[in-house]
Design an enzyme around this catalytic site. Structure first.
Site, PDB file in Angstrom:
ATOM      1  N   HIS A 244       0.847  -1.192   0.000  1.00  0.00           N
ATOM      2  CA  HIS A 244       0.000   0.000   0.000  1.00  0.00           C
ATOM      3  C   HIS A 244       0.880   1.238   0.000  1.00  0.00           C
ATOM      4  O   HIS A 244       1.931   1.249   0.633  1.00  0.00           O
ATOM      5  CB  HIS A 244      -0.937   0.011   1.229  1.00  0.00           C
ATOM      6  CG  HIS A 244      -2.096   0.929   1.056  1.00  0.00           C
ATOM      7  ND1 HIS A 244      -2.027   2.256   1.396  1.00  0.00           N
ATOM      8  CD2 HIS A 244      -3.338   0.725   0.555  1.00  0.00           C
ATOM      9  CE1 HIS A 244      -3.182   2.829   1.120  1.00  0.00           C
ATOM     10  NE2 HIS A 244      -4.000   1.914   0.604  1.00  0.00           N
ATOM     11  N   GLU A 303      -7.782  -5.461  -0.217  1.00  0.00           N
ATOM     12  CA  GLU A 303      -8.295  -6.264  -1.326  1.00  0.00           C
ATOM     13  C   GLU A 303      -8.253  -7.769  -1.069  1.00  0.00           C
ATOM     14  O   GLU A 303      -9.028  -8.519  -1.649  1.00  0.00           O
ATOM     15  CB  GLU A 303      -7.528  -5.937  -2.610  1.00  0.00           C
ATOM     16  CG  GLU A 303      -7.567  -4.479  -2.996  1.00  0.00           C
ATOM     17  CD  GLU A 303      -8.936  -4.009  -3.466  1.00  0.00           C
ATOM     18  OE1 GLU A 303      -9.938  -4.353  -2.803  1.00  0.00           O
ATOM     19  OE2 GLU A 303      -8.995  -3.307  -4.472  1.00  0.00           O
TER      20      GLU A 303
END
Ligand code: ACO
Length: 361
Positions: A244, A303
């Site tokens: 991320h 996700e």
């Protein structure tokens, strides 16, 4: 110059704070833990819209239900050409039929639209007739009913609410930035939302959960996880659902969603095994990423468990990105309104590195 704009602050917002060092997400004064499992998606929309529309009703649910019914007419525009597209692309094309505007009615139609259009696209693509909305249901329950053609099993609407609330807003992520750039030109809410959907669908942003399922299916057994992951990284691939830009620690949304999957697993025969398998792949991936990239903290992101949750709710993987937009559209609209009311036209500069003009002979 900062090519990925990391460390650039381009907006002041009252909507959400992403603390990448602490692994904490705050949405309008509430931590994710305080919201998920307690708030429905409708509550999250009210929270995000508060102060951005003068005529916001106390209870947004009935107006949102009516908006779902109002946009259903657009489904008749789905032709063979549109149905050949990916679900999120066909959904986006239908959304582009809605007129631009800045009022609450436009905003509610834009919240309703992806939740109505995506199930219709999925059903038509598999040869089934679309199911019309039921304004009396919650947004999550109606979405599941429109997808599967029957009332959602116990616990499923709550799990979908947990997902939609978890992803409703997340600072100045790529799709929200795209929505704010468009809003800053005063193009209108529909244009801002379409910019958001378009930026979201890429695999580095909201397009990752479908490939997470492909990865899990390709690995197949826990004992094959290490070899599969090593081979993928040797080919220079990225592991979907990991890493991320902002979080240097675990993405708090991953655990919020893992909790929702666990609650669903209590009512399922198959899901506990699938969850245990996914956790073994997660552990193998984290160990290998730590070995290979000791200087770059790479952890699981939203996700990975999105994929597991949406699979458990029987969304086809091809539709996962579209489901993400059903939650994030609330944030895009709130950010677009905030940009319009308090921000400036967004217009950064670039450094020219092309050829100099030819000198006249
Ligand atoms: N798998 C393997 N290696 C990775 C991964 C990954 N998932 N993510 C980052 N890395 C590596 C990069 O290759 C890079 O290595 P290098 O310096 O040797 O080239 C290093 O870690 C740093 O990566 P960056 O590119 O600087 O990270 P960035 O902040 O640009 O990327 C991103 C963030 C796009 C999310 C990235 O981690 C990624 O591609 N993840 C996979 C896709 C994914 O899960 N997307 C969903 C994100 S969550 C969301 O948007 C809702």
């Amino acid at each position: 110059m900062s090519e990925g704009l990391e460390d650039v602050v381009a907006a002041r917002t009252v909507l959400s704070e992403v603390d990448g060092q602490a692994g904490r997400l705050i949405i309008r004064g509430w931590t994710l833990d305080q919201l998920v499992g307690r708030a429905r998606f409708e509550d999250a929309v009210s929270l995000l819209f508060d102060g951005f529309f003068d005529d916001l009703p106390r209870e947004i649910g009935p107006a949102l239900g009516e908006a779902r019914v109002a946009v259903f007419d657009e489904v008749s525009a789905l032709d063979d050409g549109l149905l050949k597209l990916e679900p999120v692309e066909a959904m986006r094309a239908l959304m582009a039929r809605l007129p631009d505007g800045e009022d609450l009615a436009t905003a509610l139609k834009l919240i309703a639209a992806p939740a109505v259009f995506l199930p219709a696209v999925v059903r038509l693509q598999s040869g089934e007739a679309p199911v019309a909305p039921d304004a009396s249901l919650s947004h999550a329950a109606d979405l599941l009913r429109m997808l599967h053609g029957r009332a959602a099993p116990e616990g499923h609407a709550e799990a979908l609410d947990a997902y939609l609330v978890t992803v409703c807003d997340h600072g100045l992520n790529a799709s929200t930035f795209a929505a704010r750039v468009t809003a800053s030109t005063r193009a209108g809410l529909t244009s801002a939302v379409l910019s958001g959907v378009s930026a979201l669908k890429g695999p580095l942003h909201g397009g990752a959960p479908g490939p997470v399922i492909e990865m899990l299916d390709a690995i197949g057994r826990p004992e094959d996880a290490r070899a599969w992951i090593e081979a993928a990284l040797d080919r220079g691939e990225r592991l979907m659902g990991f890493g991320h830009r902002i979080y240097k620690v675990r993405d708090p949304r991953a655990d919020a969603l893992k909790g929702a999957v666990r609650r669903l697993a209590e009512r399922s025969d198959r899901l506990p095994g699938r969850l245990a398998f996914a956790e073994s792949v997660e552990a193998a991936a984290l160990a290998i990423l730590r070995e290979r990239k000791p200087d770059r903290p790479l952890d699981v992101n939203v996700e990975f468990f999105t994929a597991l949750l949406l699979e458990a709710l029987a969304f086809p993987p091809a539709a996962f990105t579209g489901v993400f937009s059903i939650g994030r559209v609330a944030g895009w609209i709130a950010h677009a309104r905030e940009q319009l009311t308090s921000g400036r036209l967004i217009r950064p500069q670039s450094t020219y590195s092309g050829p100099a003009p030819l000198k006249a002979a």
